[in-house]
Design an enzyme around this catalytic site. Structure first.
Site, short mmCIF file in Angstrom:
data_model
loop_
_atom_site.label_atom_id
_atom_site.label_comp_id
_atom_site.label_asym_id
_atom_site.label_seq_id
_atom_site.Cartn_x
_atom_site.Cartn_y
_atom_site.Cartn_z
N HIS A 149 -1.96 -5.27 5.19
CA HIS A 149 -1.42 -4.93 4.14
C HIS A 149 -1.47 -6.11 2.93
CE1 HIS A 149 2.77 -6.14 5.53
NE2 HIS A 149 1.86 -7.00 5.90
N HIS A 150 -2.17 -7.18 3.16
CA HIS A 150 -2.02 -8.29 2.17
C HIS A 150 -3.24 -8.17 1.29
CE1 HIS A 150 1.83 -9.58 3.68
NE2 HIS A 150 1.28 -9.90 4.87
N ALA A 151 -4.41 -7.78 1.85
CA ALA A 151 -5.68 -8.03 1.38
C ALA A 151 -5.69 -7.54 -0.27
CB ALA A 151 -7.10 -7.42 1.90
N HIS A 188 6.16 -8.38 3.28
CA HIS A 188 5.99 -7.47 2.32
C HIS A 188 4.59 -7.05 2.10
CE1 HIS A 188 5.77 -6.35 -2.34
NE2 HIS A 188 6.46 -5.58 -1.64
N ASP A 190 2.22 -6.55 -0.14
CA ASP A 190 2.18 -6.74 -1.66
C ASP A 190 0.71 -6.17 -2.17
OD1 ASP A 190 0.54 -8.65 0.07
OD2 ASP A 190 0.68 -10.22 -1.40
#
Ligand code: V1P
Ligand code: CA
Ligand code: ZN
Length: 332
Positions: A149-151, A188, A190
């Protein structure tokens, strides 16, 4: 464990490709792609294969990357190795969030042998799993290798080189007018916030003091998605009771406002007690209650993995939750 009378059992498509075990970010790296194979062995050991459609997912073609992550394809043509990265791309790695991986300091996103294949693997599978839902061939689709989920569009971040969640949700939005993204990883999500511009609501639960330190309550969605994002920063050591109370309170409101036609859930297991990076105090049962909550909504649902650095916890949690999705309560 038979389904309640009158409620038909959900049709589940479970994806797993054993080659996931061959990817290695380095001995000292916290992210171990092989944990997905260990979870899978436990899922098979508990005979859950008999209850689901099991897909030994194939390598995906490249269309998704043109849409979202042109960087890996264009810059490296898929052949990136640590040596090539250093010699040919050295000066540019940083701008892509990458690291050649030869520093003394621990790097989050090293260029390791097979990095492109790994990305191609789990992101292709998430899109394929999404397609199972858009084509009406399953009610629930599972890819525990996904949930990265951060890419960002052109930049790797926090062990995440390609955002399979964004790609798969775009696939869902072709068919479902409104998608809800829920994220219970201790970090998170992001990189997924870009979707609030595209009829995707989000609700994320995370440790507000951790990497990437985004997700303040003021981040409520982008442009026309203003109001679509609900971030819930939580404190260290939070336990099942307060966590689930907050989760229910927020999710009840989000469900009412969003009226989703499909759900995507990132089930990062680093929010469980004893994680090597996480500091929450959730039990496996407590983590699983969030999955149960979402399942009772009876909406098409894409279930993805995410973080999780104490491997025994990851395997046990995802197996337990795969059981819940199959209406089976697994015991020790
Ligand atoms: O804190 C940082 C960066 C490095 N600093 C300069 C700031 N990075 C974190 C990244 C955590 C990524 C989590 C991914 C996920 O959400 C989804 C898959 O779970 C970090 C941490 C930490 N304790 O926050 N990197 C590492 N630890 C790390 C540990 C071992 C080897 C390499 C990196
Ligand atoms: Ca989270
Ligand atoms: Zn995480």
């Amino acid at each position: 464990n038979e389904p309640l009378q009158g409620i038909p059992k959900a049709k589940i498509a479970y994806f797993f490709n054993p080659s996931v075990a061959s990817f290695d970010l380095g001995d000292d790296h916290a992210m171990k792609p092989a944990r997905v194979a260990i979870a899978d062995a436990l899922i098979e050991g508990y005979a859950l294969y008999r209850k689901m459609g099991v897909f030994a997912s194939l390598w995906h073609s490249d269309w998704g990357y043109c849409l979202f992550h042109r960087m890996l394809k264009l810059a490296f043509n898929g052949n990136v190795t640590p040596e090539l990265a250093t010699s040919a791309w050295g000066p540019y790695l940083d701008q892509f969030g990458l690291d050649a991986g030869n520093d003394e300091e621990k790097s989050d996103c090293p260029v390791f042998n097979g990095v492109y294949k790994w990305c191609q693997h789990f992101s292709g599978v998430s899109v394929e799993a999404g397609r199972m839902l858009t084509e009406g061939n399953a009610d629930i689709a599972i890819n525990y290798a996904g949930g990265i989920h951060h890419a960002r569009r052109s930049s790797a971040s926090g062990f995440c080189y390609i955002n399979d969640i964004v790609l798969a949700t775009l696939e869902l939005l072709r068919m479902f007018p409104r998608v809800l993204y829920v994220d219970i990883d201790v970090h998170h999500g992001d990189g997924v916030q870009v979707l609030t511009e595209h009829d995707c609501y989000e609700s994320t639960y995370f440790n507000g003091k951790f990497f990437p330190t985004t997700g303040s309550k003021r981040e409520t969605g982008l442009r026309q998605g203003e109001g679509f994002s609900v971030n819930i920063p939580l404190d260290d050591h939070i336990r099942d009771g307060p966590y689930f109370e907050t989760f229910c309170e927020v999710m009840d409101l989000v469900m009412t406002h969003c009226q989703p036609s499909a759900i995507v859930v990132q089930t990062g297991a680093d929010s469980i007690a004893g994680d090597k990076l996480g500091t929450f105090n959730l039990s496996i049962r407590g983590h699983g209650r969030c999955i149960e909550y979402l399942k009772t909504r009876n909406l098409p649902m894409l279930v993805l993995g995410g973080g999780g650095y104490t491997i025994a916890n990851v395997a046990r949690a995802w197996t337990y939750e795969c059981g819940l999705l199959n209406d089976a309560i697994l015991t020790d």
